[in-house]
Design an enzyme around this catalytic site. Structure first.
Site, PDB file in Angstrom:
ATOM      1  N   LYS A  49      41.998  42.717  35.669  1.00  0.00           N
ATOM      2  CA  LYS A  49      42.554  42.099  34.466  1.00  0.00           C
ATOM      3  C   LYS A  49      42.613  40.577  34.614  1.00  0.00           C
ATOM      4  O   LYS A  49      42.172  39.839  33.753  1.00  0.00           O
ATOM      5  CB  LYS A  49      43.980  42.628  34.178  1.00  0.00           C
ATOM      6  CG  LYS A  49      44.063  44.138  34.022  1.00  0.00           C
ATOM      7  CD  LYS A  49      45.497  44.595  33.732  1.00  0.00           C
ATOM      8  CE  LYS A  49      46.498  44.321  34.837  1.00  0.00           C
ATOM      9  NZ  LYS A  49      46.267  45.091  36.080  1.00  0.00           N
TER      10      LYS A  49
ATOM     11  N   ARG B  37      53.262  47.352  29.246  1.00  0.00           N
ATOM     12  CA  ARG B  37      53.127  48.330  30.321  1.00  0.00           C
ATOM     13  C   ARG B  37      53.922  49.595  30.062  1.00  0.00           C
ATOM     14  O   ARG B  37      53.879  50.510  30.877  1.00  0.00           O
ATOM     15  CB  ARG B  37      53.664  47.720  31.611  1.00  0.00           C
ATOM     16  CG  ARG B  37      52.618  47.062  32.453  1.00  0.00           C
ATOM     17  CD  ARG B  37      53.381  46.229  33.462  1.00  0.00           C
ATOM     18  NE  ARG B  37      52.828  46.354  34.762  1.00  0.00           N
ATOM     19  CZ  ARG B  37      52.070  45.412  35.320  1.00  0.00           C
ATOM     20  NH1 ARG B  37      51.747  44.325  34.665  1.00  0.00           N
ATOM     21  NH2 ARG B  37      51.633  45.578  36.527  1.00  0.00           N
TER      22      ARG B  37
ATOM     23  N   ARG C 206      42.331  41.090  48.290  1.00  0.00           N
ATOM     24  CA  ARG C 206      42.490  39.997  47.329  1.00  0.00           C
ATOM     25  C   ARG C 206      43.107  38.759  47.985  1.00  0.00           C
ATOM     26  O   ARG C 206      44.011  38.851  48.810  1.00  0.00           O
ATOM     27  CB  ARG C 206      43.386  40.435  46.167  1.00  0.00           C
ATOM     28  CG  ARG C 206      43.784  39.249  45.273  1.00  0.00           C
ATOM     29  CD  ARG C 206      44.325  39.644  43.949  1.00  0.00           C
ATOM     30  NE  ARG C 206      45.508  40.464  44.060  1.00  0.00           N
ATOM     31  CZ  ARG C 206      46.065  41.087  43.028  1.00  0.00           C
ATOM     32  NH1 ARG C 206      45.522  40.972  41.823  1.00  0.00           N
ATOM     33  NH2 ARG C 206      47.133  41.815  43.200  1.00  0.00           N
TER      34      ARG C 206
ATOM     35  N   ARG D 256      49.096  38.178  48.125  1.00  0.00           N
ATOM     36  CA  ARG D 256      50.328  38.517  47.414  1.00  0.00           C
ATOM     37  C   ARG D 256      51.182  39.471  48.234  1.00  0.00           C
ATOM     38  O   ARG D 256      50.675  40.364  48.881  1.00  0.00           O
ATOM     39  CB  ARG D 256      49.984  39.153  46.062  1.00  0.00           C
ATOM     40  CG  ARG D 256      50.116  38.168  44.928  1.00  0.00           C
ATOM     41  CD  ARG D 256      49.531  38.685  43.649  1.00  0.00           C
ATOM     42  NE  ARG D 256      50.118  39.929  43.176  1.00  0.00           N
ATOM     43  CZ  ARG D 256      49.777  40.521  42.039  1.00  0.00           C
ATOM     44  NH1 ARG D 256      48.859  39.962  41.268  1.00  0.00           N
ATOM     45  NH2 ARG D 256      50.331  41.654  41.666  1.00  0.00           N
TER      46      ARG D 256
ATOM     47  N   ARG E  16      52.740  51.001  43.075  1.00  0.00           N
ATOM     48  CA  ARG E  16      52.341  50.373  41.810  1.00  0.00           C
ATOM     49  C   ARG E  16      51.369  51.274  41.042  1.00  0.00           C
ATOM     50  O   ARG E  16      51.433  51.375  39.819  1.00  0.00           O
ATOM     51  CB  ARG E  16      51.706  49.004  42.074  1.00  0.00           C
ATOM     52  CG  ARG E  16      52.737  47.937  42.470  1.00  0.00           C
ATOM     53  CD  ARG E  16      52.124  46.772  43.234  1.00  0.00           C
ATOM     54  NE  ARG E  16      51.111  46.048  42.506  1.00  0.00           N
ATOM     55  CZ  ARG E  16      50.149  45.328  43.072  1.00  0.00           C
ATOM     56  NH1 ARG E  16      50.069  45.231  44.397  1.00  0.00           N
ATOM     57  NH2 ARG E  16      49.265  44.700  42.337  1.00  0.00           N
TER      58      ARG E  16
END
Ligand code: AP5
Ligand code: MG
Ligand code: ZN
Length: 215
Positions: free
Chosen positions: A13, A88, A127, A160, A171
């Site tokens: 996203k 969400r 990431r 992160r 998550r």
């Protein structure tokens, strides 16, 4: 262009939103980024949100609904926006509809990115993000030219805190229980386009642009 990007953690996203922002000259509204900034700055919002974010859960609806309602009033949203990571929950989607109606606005499209669970875990554990400009990288799929340094601005890259495997799994669970109902929600309103997010970054982008240009 008033657009929602829907998809599980790691679907791409943020990666796609950054490209669409440049292309359409409209802002990316990432509730995750707004909340991370608040956490970093230690504001009252940040202190509250951190507990939920660290555990991989959702920040309460009334908090994020308020953040987005305010953000959409900013002048840079006049010609459109890309919502990344909001809504969400069904309650958030309903609130968004009410807010937009009050502003005489309607959504143009909702794009949902589909990616297999194991690929999501690999994407999130690999990431890296620039601490200065926020550009995202992946150690394997989108590496910077020099290790741990941003191509765009020379900033240091970081990982992160919620990108450790245990929190990632949580998550993903939260996405599947709380957010997947929105796929049907927007399908029923005729706004949904599903894109195979397993394709390379550039292929996903090309498909998104052709969908949006046909809109
Ligand atoms: P948020 O920041 O929104 O995180 P998320 O939804 O978990 O999504 P991510 O940012 O992890 O994934 P992404 O889809 O943006 O993937 P990216 O493009 O970076 O939210 C964080 C937290 O804030 C939540 O857990 C919650 O606590 C709270 N929160 C936020 N919004 C909320 C809301 N509305 N309500 C309640 N709470 C809220 O890509 C991932 C990696 O993959 C990158 O390394 C990238 O380079 C790579 N990649 C991207 N595309 C591809 C591709 N096609 N092929 C290969 N690699 C790719
Ligand atoms: Mg993101
Ligand atoms: Zn940078």
């Amino acid at each position: 262009m008033k657009l929602i990007l829907l998809g599980p953690p790691g679907a791409g996203k943020g990666t796609q939103a950054k490209m669409l922002t440049d292309y359409f000259s409209i802002p990316q509204i990432s509730t995750g980024e707004i909340l991370r900034t608040a956490v970093k700055e230690g504001t009252e919002l940040g202190v509250k949100a951190k507990v939920y974010m660290d555990s991989g859960g959702l920040v309460p609806d009334e908090i994020v609904i308020g953040i987005v309602a305010e953000r959409l009033q900013e002048p840079d949203c006049q010609n459109g926006f890309i919502l990344d990571g909001f809504p969400r929950t069904v309650a958030q989607a309903d609130a968004l509809q009410t807010n937009l109606a009050e502003m005489d606005k309607t959504l143009d499209r909702v794009i949902s990115l589909d990616v297999d669970e194991e690929a999501l875990v690999e994407r999130l554990t690999g990431r890296r993000t620039c601490k200065d400009c926020g550009r995202g990288y992946h150690v394997k799929y989108d590496p910077p030219a020099a290790d741990e340094v941003c191509d765009a601005c020379g900033g240091q890259l970081f990982q992160r805190e919620d990108d450790c495997e245990q929190t990632i799994r949580k998550r993903l669970e939260v996405y599947s229980s709380q957010t997947t109902p929105l796929i049907n929600y927007y399908r029923q309103s005729g706004l949904l386009t599903e894109i195979d997010g397993m394709q390379p970054i550039a292929a996903v982008q090309a498909q998104m642009l052709s969908t949006l240009q046909a809109n």
